[in-house]
Design an enzyme around this catalytic site. Structure first.
Site, PDB file in Angstrom:
ATOM      1  N   ILE A 158      42.001  43.823  36.820  1.00 55.80           N
ATOM      2  CA  ILE A 158      42.794  44.122  38.022  1.00 55.80           C
ATOM      3  C   ILE A 158      44.198  44.595  37.640  1.00 55.80           C
ATOM      4  O   ILE A 158      44.699  45.590  38.171  1.00 55.80           O
ATOM      5  CB  ILE A 158      42.863  42.891  38.952  1.00 55.80           C
ATOM      6  CG1 ILE A 158      41.448  42.522  39.432  1.00 55.80           C
ATOM      7  CG2 ILE A 158      43.785  43.147  40.129  1.00 55.80           C
ATOM      8  CD1 ILE A 158      41.351  41.194  40.147  1.00 55.80           C
ATOM      9  N   CYS A 205      47.034  37.271  36.326  1.00 55.69           N
ATOM     10  CA  CYS A 205      46.416  36.438  35.290  1.00 55.69           C
ATOM     11  C   CYS A 205      45.654  35.301  35.980  1.00 55.69           C
ATOM     12  O   CYS A 205      45.890  35.002  37.149  1.00 55.69           O
ATOM     13  CB  CYS A 205      47.476  35.890  34.337  1.00 55.69           C
ATOM     14  SG  CYS A 205      48.768  34.969  35.142  1.00 55.69           S
ATOM     15  N   PRO A 206      44.718  34.660  35.265  1.00 55.93           N
ATOM     16  CA  PRO A 206      43.967  33.576  35.903  1.00 55.93           C
ATOM     17  C   PRO A 206      44.824  32.324  36.041  1.00 55.93           C
ATOM     18  O   PRO A 206      45.851  32.193  35.359  1.00 55.93           O
ATOM     19  CB  PRO A 206      42.815  33.323  34.920  1.00 55.93           C
ATOM     20  CG  PRO A 206      43.293  33.821  33.606  1.00 55.93           C
ATOM     21  CD  PRO A 206      44.292  34.913  33.872  1.00 55.93           C
ATOM     22  N   ARG A 234      46.112  33.765  42.113  1.00 58.19           N
ATOM     23  CA  ARG A 234      45.818  32.413  42.592  1.00 58.19           C
ATOM     24  C   ARG A 234      47.133  31.769  43.008  1.00 58.19           C
ATOM     25  O   ARG A 234      48.157  31.929  42.327  1.00 58.19           O
ATOM     26  CB  ARG A 234      45.151  31.558  41.514  1.00 58.19           C
ATOM     27  CG  ARG A 234      43.674  31.879  41.263  1.00 58.19           C
ATOM     28  CD  ARG A 234      42.773  31.521  42.462  1.00 58.19           C
ATOM     29  NE  ARG A 234      41.377  31.826  42.212  1.00 58.19           N
ATOM     30  CZ  ARG A 234      40.763  32.964  42.536  1.00 58.19           C
ATOM     31  NH1 ARG A 234      41.445  33.925  43.130  1.00 58.19           N
ATOM     32  NH2 ARG A 234      39.481  33.130  42.283  1.00 58.19           N
ATOM     33  N   ASP A 258      48.783  37.063  48.829  1.00 62.64           N
ATOM     34  CA  ASP A 258      47.415  37.034  49.353  1.00 62.64           C
ATOM     35  C   ASP A 258      46.801  35.672  49.078  1.00 62.64           C
ATOM     36  O   ASP A 258      45.700  35.387  49.563  1.00 62.64           O
ATOM     37  CB  ASP A 258      46.580  38.138  48.675  1.00 62.64           C
ATOM     38  CG  ASP A 258      45.173  38.212  49.239  1.00 62.64           C
ATOM     39  OD1 ASP A 258      45.042  38.296  50.488  1.00 62.64           O
ATOM     40  OD2 ASP A 258      44.196  38.162  48.461  1.00 62.64           O
ATOM     41  N   GLU A 263      46.182  26.762  50.062  1.00 60.59           N
ATOM     42  CA  GLU A 263      45.444  27.587  51.025  1.00 60.59           C
ATOM     43  C   GLU A 263      44.123  26.975  51.483  1.00 60.59           C
ATOM     44  O   GLU A 263      43.596  27.361  52.539  1.00 60.59           O
ATOM     45  CB  GLU A 263      45.167  28.971  50.430  1.00 60.59           C
ATOM     46  CG  GLU A 263      44.141  28.965  49.296  1.00 60.59           C
ATOM     47  CD  GLU A 263      43.832  30.363  48.745  1.00 60.59           C
ATOM     48  OE1 GLU A 263      44.766  31.112  48.473  1.00 60.59           O
ATOM     49  OE2 GLU A 263      42.640  30.674  48.590  1.00 60.59           O
ATOM     50  N   HIS A 295      43.907  35.559  51.599  1.00 59.78           N
ATOM     51  CA  HIS A 295      42.978  35.729  50.458  1.00 59.78           C
ATOM     52  C   HIS A 295      41.945  36.812  50.792  1.00 59.78           C
ATOM     53  O   HIS A 295      40.735  36.583  50.746  1.00 59.78           O
ATOM     54  CB  HIS A 295      42.281  34.411  50.113  1.00 59.78           C
ATOM     55  CG  HIS A 295      41.862  34.346  48.664  1.00 59.78           C
ATOM     56  ND1 HIS A 295      42.056  33.242  47.883  1.00 59.78           N
ATOM     57  CD2 HIS A 295      41.268  35.264  47.869  1.00 59.78           C
ATOM     58  CE1 HIS A 295      41.584  33.475  46.666  1.00 59.78           C
ATOM     59  NE2 HIS A 295      41.096  34.705  46.639  1.00 59.78           N
TER      60      HIS A 295
END
Ligand code: NAD
Length: 330
Positions: A158, A205-206, A234, A258, A263, A295
């Site tokens: 991404i 990044c994760p 995230r 997002d 959340e 999201h």
């Protein structure tokens, strides 16, 4: 009857793809609206499922994994890219986990760019204003992306597409990655330099123990005043309390989110008739320079189709592999 799979946190947009590819791959779904957690894991047993299919806000923690294992579930199939909601270390050797790593980097990168453009040109405000027959331009002065510096944190699928989109806008792209790829053609710099020089910072990044609150009080204090922060990755990459302070002090010029740390009980649901209990989210939403989407970055027709296909055939491949193993040992 195909491979019995319980699908948790099912939304209407999941149904067509999972039903279609489930039939093709021989996977029979039992669709549930409830999210997976330590209590609801028992539902897999009631359904006699060998696999569960979960999404970003289902929680496969230790207790849930134990319940799934004792119910005879062999596979957790994530219909998303990130695995931060699964205790991967605990799952090791107990239950297999598959995911859909690269379903559509364009879906997320384009959403990030859409949020950035809306934010810097105030499109969300203009939309609301003209619908109210207010054609004044007061307060709508924007900034141009051309010539600005964007910092891309995480240069996987991404991040790279987003960097390309930014290049298309004539932006200077700086990149930071824990595992930089010299073949990517990106200009890698230390995180500190990226934070200090970027007019726009986008997180790709994760979420890991390493990256939790990567953006916090300290890192925000080193950012360029007026920086636009984008998070489509995230929520917990950003310390929301620090973000609020950063916006109030005007160090952060705008935030496009997002995803949000807390959340899980709010995003994806219609809460328009509720009194929002999350004061931090309510405060963020009250700010004119904060854009929140729920999201939604993955939600394109193309991505949903790929997610459903990869998930169903991934489940099938897993159980074919298990059969092979059984044959090999018998
Ligand atoms: P990817 O695995 O292709 O790329 C992640 C990159 O982050 C890799 O280059 C990796 O080296 C880098 N990285 C790992 N640890 C890092 C660290 N500590 N600091 C900096 N970089 C680090 O993943 P992707 O497909 O590009 O997805 C990125 C993230 O986007 C996912 O982890 C997921 O959380 C999020 N995502 C969000 C949505 C959405 O709808 N909002 C949809 C899909 C994915």
């Amino acid at each position: 009857m195909g491979l019995q799979t319980v699908c948790f946190d099912t939304k209407p947009y999941d149904l067509p793809g999972l039903t279609k590819y489930g039939e093709e791959a021989g996977v029979s779904f039992r669709f549930l609206e409830t999210k997976l957690n330590a209590h609801t894991a028992a539902l897999a047993e009631e359904c006699g499922a060998k696999a569960v299919c979960i999404f970003v806000n289902d929680r496969a923690d230790r207790a849930a994994i134990d319940r799934l294992c004792s119910a005879g579930v062999k596979l957790i199939a994530l219909r998303c890219a990130g695995v931060n909601n699964v205790d991967m270390a605990y799952a090791e050797g107990k239950i297999s986990v598959i995911r859909v790593p690269g379903y559509s980097p364009h879906a997320v990168a384009e959403h990030a760019m859409g949020m950035l453009l809306s934010s810097v040109r105030h499109l969300h405000k203009a939309y609301a204003r003209t619908r109210d027959f207010n054609f004044s331009l007061r307060g709508l002065t924007g900034i141009e992306l051309y010539g600005k510096t964007v910092g891309v944190v995480g240069t996987g699928r991404i991040g790279r597409v987003f960097a390309e989109l930014c290049r298309g806008f004539g932006m200077r792209v700086l990149a930071y990655d824990k595992f930089p790829d010299p073949a990517s053609g990106l200009c890698y710099v230390p995180l500190e330099q990226l934070l200090a020089e970027s007019d726009v910072i986008s997180l790709h990044c994760p979420l890991t123990e390493d990256t939790r609150h990567l953006i916090g009080r300290e890192s925000i204090s080193t950012m360029k005043p007026g920086v636009v922060l984008l998070n489509t990755s995230r929520g917990a990459l950003v310390d929301t309390a620090a973000l609020l302070e950063g916006i109030k002090s005007r160090r952060i010029g705008a935030a496009c989110m997002d995803v949000y740390e807390e959340e899980a009980d709010v995003f994806f649901e219609d809460r328009s008739d509720d009194i929002l209990q999350d004061d931090t989210l309510a405060r963020l939403l009250s700010m004119p320079n904060v854009l929140v989407t729920s999201h939604q970055a993955f939600l394109t027709r193309e991505a949903l189709d790929t997610i459903a296909r990869e998930t169903c055939f991934g489940i099938r491949r897993f159980f074919e592999g298990e059969k092979e193993k059984m044959r090999g040992t018998s």
